[in-house]
Design an enzyme around this catalytic site. Structure first.
Site, PDB file in Angstrom:
ATOM      1  N   ALA A  70       1.064  -1.251   0.068  1.00 49.77           N
ATOM      2  CA  ALA A  70       0.117   0.069  -0.025  1.00 49.77           C
ATOM      3  C   ALA A  70       0.877   1.216  -0.119  1.00 49.77           C
ATOM      4  O   ALA A  70       0.895   2.026   1.088  1.00 49.77           O
ATOM      5  CB  ALA A  70      -0.921  -0.017   1.122  1.00 49.77           C
ATOM      6  N   ILE A  71       1.821   1.475  -1.017  1.00 49.12           N
ATOM      7  CA  ILE A  71       2.583   2.509  -1.107  1.00 49.12           C
ATOM      8  C   ILE A  71       2.024   3.823  -1.343  1.00 49.12           C
ATOM      9  O   ILE A  71       2.020   4.741  -0.743  1.00 49.12           O
ATOM     10  CB  ILE A  71       3.517   2.329  -2.270  1.00 49.12           C
ATOM     11  CG1 ILE A  71       4.242   0.913  -2.282  1.00 49.12           C
ATOM     12  CG2 ILE A  71       4.483   3.592  -2.293  1.00 49.12           C
ATOM     13  CD1 ILE A  71       5.235   0.518  -1.283  1.00 49.12           C
ATOM     14  N   GLY A  72       0.563   3.682  -2.146  1.00 46.87           N
ATOM     15  CA  GLY A  72      -0.075   4.833  -2.343  1.00 46.87           C
ATOM     16  C   GLY A  72       0.427   5.895  -3.292  1.00 46.87           C
ATOM     17  O   GLY A  72       0.415   7.139  -3.205  1.00 46.87           O
ATOM     18  N   CYS A 130      -4.805   1.445  -9.558  1.00 46.57           N
ATOM     19  CA  CYS A 130      -4.139   1.216  -8.435  1.00 46.57           C
ATOM     20  C   CYS A 130      -5.244   1.338  -7.070  1.00 46.57           C
ATOM     21  O   CYS A 130      -6.112   2.174  -6.876  1.00 46.57           O
ATOM     22  CB  CYS A 130      -3.417   2.666  -7.996  1.00 46.57           C
ATOM     23  SG  CYS A 130      -2.540   2.379  -6.384  1.00 46.57           S
ATOM     24  N   GLY A 244       3.150 -11.820 -11.150  1.00 42.05           N
ATOM     25  CA  GLY A 244       3.551 -13.279 -10.445  1.00 42.05           C
ATOM     26  C   GLY A 244       4.771 -13.647 -11.252  1.00 42.05           C
ATOM     27  O   GLY A 244       5.233 -14.992 -11.312  1.00 42.05           O
TER      28      GLY A 244
HETATM   29  C1  LIG Z   1       5.554  -2.150  -4.435  1.00 48.46           C
HETATM   30  C2  LIG Z   1       4.773  -2.326  -5.510  1.00 48.46           C
HETATM   31  C3  LIG Z   1       4.336  -0.860  -6.155  1.00 48.46           C
HETATM   32  C4  LIG Z   1       3.621  -0.941  -7.529  1.00 48.46           C
HETATM   33  N1  LIG Z   1       3.390   0.291  -7.806  1.00 48.46           N
HETATM   34  C5  LIG Z   1       2.665   0.416  -8.953  1.00 48.46           C
HETATM   35  C6  LIG Z   1       2.690   1.754  -9.659  1.00 48.46           C
HETATM   36  O1  LIG Z   1       3.000   3.074  -9.332  1.00 48.46           O
HETATM   37  N2  LIG Z   1       1.772   1.862 -10.772  1.00 48.46           N
HETATM   38  C7  LIG Z   1       1.365   0.740 -11.308  1.00 48.46           C
HETATM   39  O2  LIG Z   1       0.638   0.807 -12.618  1.00 48.46           O
HETATM   40  N3  LIG Z   1       1.356  -0.422 -10.810  1.00 48.46           N
HETATM   41  C8  LIG Z   1       2.126  -0.776  -9.704  1.00 48.46           C
HETATM   42  N4  LIG Z   1       2.460  -1.730  -9.107  1.00 48.46           N
HETATM   43  C9  LIG Z   1       1.676  -2.914  -9.643  1.00 48.46           C
HETATM   44  C10 LIG Z   1       2.949  -3.787 -10.480  1.00 48.46           C
HETATM   45  O3  LIG Z   1       3.331  -2.949 -11.644  1.00 48.46           O
HETATM   46  C11 LIG Z   1       2.328  -4.944 -11.200  1.00 48.46           C
HETATM   47  O4  LIG Z   1       1.180  -4.882 -11.963  1.00 48.46           O
HETATM   48  C12 LIG Z   1       1.798  -6.087 -10.039  1.00 48.46           C
HETATM   49  O5  LIG Z   1       2.589  -5.959  -8.970  1.00 48.46           O
HETATM   50  C13 LIG Z   1       1.967  -7.488 -10.669  1.00 48.46           C
HETATM   51  O6  LIG Z   1       2.830  -8.034 -10.968  1.00 48.46           O
HETATM   52  P1  LIG Z   1       4.016  -8.861 -10.074  1.00 48.46           P
HETATM   53  O7  LIG Z   1       3.195 -10.139  -9.424  1.00 48.46           O
HETATM   54  O8  LIG Z   1       5.125  -9.347 -11.024  1.00 48.46           O
HETATM   55  O9  LIG Z   1       4.574  -8.077  -9.067  1.00 48.46           O
HETATM   56  C14 LIG Z   1       3.256  -2.084  -7.934  1.00 48.46           C
HETATM   57  C15 LIG Z   1       3.535  -3.228  -7.233  1.00 48.46           C
HETATM   58  C16 LIG Z   1       4.264  -3.168  -6.159  1.00 48.46           C
HETATM   59  C17 LIG Z   1       4.400  -4.485  -5.557  1.00 48.46           C
END
Ligand SMILES: Cc1cc2nc3c(=O)[nH]c(=O)nc-3n(C[C@H](O)[C@H](O)[C@H](O)COP(=O)(O)O)c2cc1C
Ligand SMILES: Cc1cc2nc3c(=O)[nH]c(=O)nc-3n(C[C@H](O)[C@H](O)[C@H](O)COP(=O)(O)OP(=O)(O)OC[C@H]3O[C@@H](n4cnc5c(N)ncnc54)[C@H](O)[C@@H]3O)c2cc1C
Ligand code: FES
Lengths: 313, 256
Positions: A70-72, A130, A244
């Protein structure tokens, strides 16, 4: 290397592997570990018109095979991203996909208009999904009409192709995907995180200060695969798949489901060298599958052409 | 900053639920500052998924030592690992304690609470080596949790506090600080947030440095998980990242 090169709207990629937005900052930290020019592209951290501090901490919590965040949408704001972060990235031979966010339509339009002018920004990624912000974000991503209208507005001002990032937190993802395509989107990126929560047994309270957060990591992969499988059969714009991904095999699975490129998120935290590792490992797997080019694999799980070679890891 | 599979030289219990792990690795050559940390991958698979931040307790020739409390899933898995196998370590990370701020002949008071004690050991070694007078104050829940008293005693005076009074002085490290006979020129502290807050408010020395803890995603500054406000802009947009700007901050720099 041509085995891995991919052409997508606005993007001429030397390989289809890129770090996902929010999991790579603006690249500065990872540039200390490897040459960012090796990447297919970089999806940078979400940018809003003004700087944002984000949510109170703790902002991350772990789950089995995943994490909640929940970076926000903390980010330094449009001016700083445009004047400092993007120019810094110009030293690398890598296209940038700028992830844009906001609370209102005007916010998105403002950020899109300016960031699409940056010389190394080759595409925009509209973050309408988001789950960690109260206004904007997911509100746009769960209502097909709002998503379509926003896409249209951003398309009007953007100088580069626009990809829309879909939220998995909906009952009918195909519906949203088609609305966004109608709005003029050049491509889709999917999926963003799934809304989740964890409670601490010691305190009896949610672990995250924001209470809820977005679930990412290996545990969300089946959801992403299913959604890409469904959507890719019903739209004619390309999909950059994520959710993932931990290995080159995972990337292939996303292609088979219907993706044309792949982004790695959470795994960058677990293994900071994961993107170059996957890029190195892909050619061997593609060869084992008997394909001549990675793009042949897109949508093979539902396309009715001949079977691939039997895969042995 | 680098990733290396480091070989376990020893992994032994040194107090109630406290383990000392010595790792062999070229990485140790890059470790210079006390207070830096490593990010440890405790399992090959994806449960637990994320790395665990653990402070560097001692930098040796070709190896380094970390000390951790068996707390949850990750540290329990670490405790089960035996000599000879390798552990995936990313490090050294963050900025440690500024040893140069203490001058030879000056008195540095080092305050460690629980698993905040480990980084104090390397710090005490570095300070003692340069001729700084080291006084350590370490606090624990009870006698069974006390560790590294002897090691720190070789480098200077040591005071121990236990919450239940089963060893040393009953109470908190700040109770000892309050009654300390010597005047500190500089205070370095690592421990639970309420302890750090009390030390910051206590104004025990002209200069105070505090090592913070926060839940981390990446540990290198990319994910914005560990961000805190700065004290000169407590509600605004200025921020520091605990993992890459810290974990050590000067008292008064960030909101704790
Ligand atoms: C810590 C963190 C911050 C994220 N910040 C953003 C963001 O700023 N903008 C966005 O579109 N997605 C954001 N995401 C989502 C990722 O881009 C991605 O869609 C999602 O984590 C699924 O992929 P993964 O399972 O490989 O992490 C964030 C994910 C994580 C874990
Ligand atoms: C810079 C830094 C240095 C540290 N140095 C030490 C040390 O030298 N010795 C030591 O014993 N501990 C240290 N810690 C705390 C240590 O990281 C946690 O105790 C450990 O991560 C707990 O993991 P777990 O799987 O056993 O517990 P769980 O509670 O099961 O962990 C679940 C999640 O919460 C996170 N987490 C839990 N407690 C903490 C915490 N206190 N700080 C940050 N994240 C936490 C874990 O990393 C994990 O992601 C340090 C923390 C930081 C930030
Ligand atoms: S843990 Fe990722 S920025 Fe600090």
């Amino acid at each position: 290397m041509s085995l891995l090169s991919i052409q997508l709207p606005g993007l001429n990629l030397k390989n289809p592997v890129m770090p996902a937005s929010g999991c790579f900052g603006f690249g500065r930290e990872f540039s200390q570990l490897y040459d960012l020019s090796r990447l297919g592209a970089i999806m940078v951290k979400a940018t809003t018109p003004e700087p944002r501090f984000g949510n109170p901490t703790p902002r991350v919590a772990e789950t089995s095979g995943g994490m909640l965040n929940a970076i926000g949408l903390q980010n330094p704001g449009l001016e700083k991203v445009f004047n400092e972060e993007l120019p810094w990235l110009e030293q690398f031979d890598v296209p940038i996909i700028a992830n844009i966010a906001g609370s209102t339509e005007d916010d998105y339009v403002k950020v899109a208009e300016q960031l699409s002018k940056a010389p190394n920004v080759h595409a925009l990624e509209l973050n309408i999904s988001c789950p960690n912000v109260k206004t904007g974000g997911i509100a746009f991503g769960t209502d097909p009409e709002m998503a379509k209208a926003l896409t249209r507005k951003v398309k009007e001002v953007s100088e580069v192709p626009v990809y829309v990032k879909l939220s998995p937190n909906v009952t009918d993802i195909v519906n949203i995907a088609r609305a966004v395509e109608d709005g003029g989107a050049d491509g889709l990126t999917m999926i963003n995180t799934l809304l989740g929560m964890r409670i601490d047994l010691m305190t009896g309270q949610p672990i995250l200060a924001n209470k809820t957060g977005g679930l990412s990591g290996p545990s969300v992969k089946p959801v992403a695969i299913r959604m890409i499988y469904e959507v890719s059969q019903r739209v004619s714009i390309p999909i950059i798949g994520m959710g993932g991904i931990q290995s080159a095999e995972d990337v292939i699975e996303f292609f088979l489901a219907g993706a044309s490129a792949a982004a790695v998120g959470t795994q960058n935290f677990v293994d900071p060298y994961i993107c170059p590792k996957i890029i190195d490992e892909l050619p061997e797997i593609i060869a084992k599958l008997g394909a001549d080019h990675i793009s042949e694999l897109t949508g093979r799980s539902w396309k009715k052409n001949e079977r691939l070679a039997y895969y042995r890891p | 900053m680098r990733q290396e599979n480091c070989r376990i030289v020893s992994n032994r219990q040194i107090a109630d639920n406290i383990f000392e792990l010595v790792l062999d690795g070229d990485l140790s050559a890059e470790m210079t500052q006390a207070g830096q940390f490593v990010h440890v991958k405790v399992a090959d698979g994806f449960d637990p998924l994320l790395r665990r931040p653990i402070s560097i307790a001692s930098i040796n020739d070709g190896s380094f030592t970390i000390i951790y409390r068996r707390q949850g899933k990750g540290t329990s898995l670490l405790a089960d690992k035996s000599t000879g196998i390798t552990v995936d370590v990313l490090g050294p990370l963050g900025n440690g304690f500024p040893v140069d701020e203490a001058k030879p002949g000056q008195t540095a008071v080092l305050v460690g609470g629980g698993v905040g004690v480990p980084p104090m050991y390397e710090l005490a070694k570095q300070l003692a080596r340069k001729g700084v007078n080291v006084v350590s104050i370490i606090g624990f829940q009870s006698f069974s949790a006390v560790f590294y008293e002897k090691e720190l005693a070789e480098l200077g005076e040591v005071y121990v506090a236990t919450v239940d009074g089963s060893y040393g002085r009953k109470g908190f490290v700040t109770d000892i600080l309050d009654g300390l006979a010597v005047q500190a020129d500089i205070v370095f502290a690592c421990g639970p947030t309420p302890m750090l807050r009390a030390i910051e408010n206590g104004n025990y020395a002209p200069k105070t440095y505090l090592s913070l803890e926060e839940r981390m995603g990446c540990g290198i500054g990319a994910c914005f998980a560990c961000v805190c406000h700065t004290q000169d802009d407590p509600k605004g947009f200025s921020y520091k990242k605990v993992c890459s700007d810290g974990p050590v901050f000067q008292a008064g720099e960030v909101v704790i």
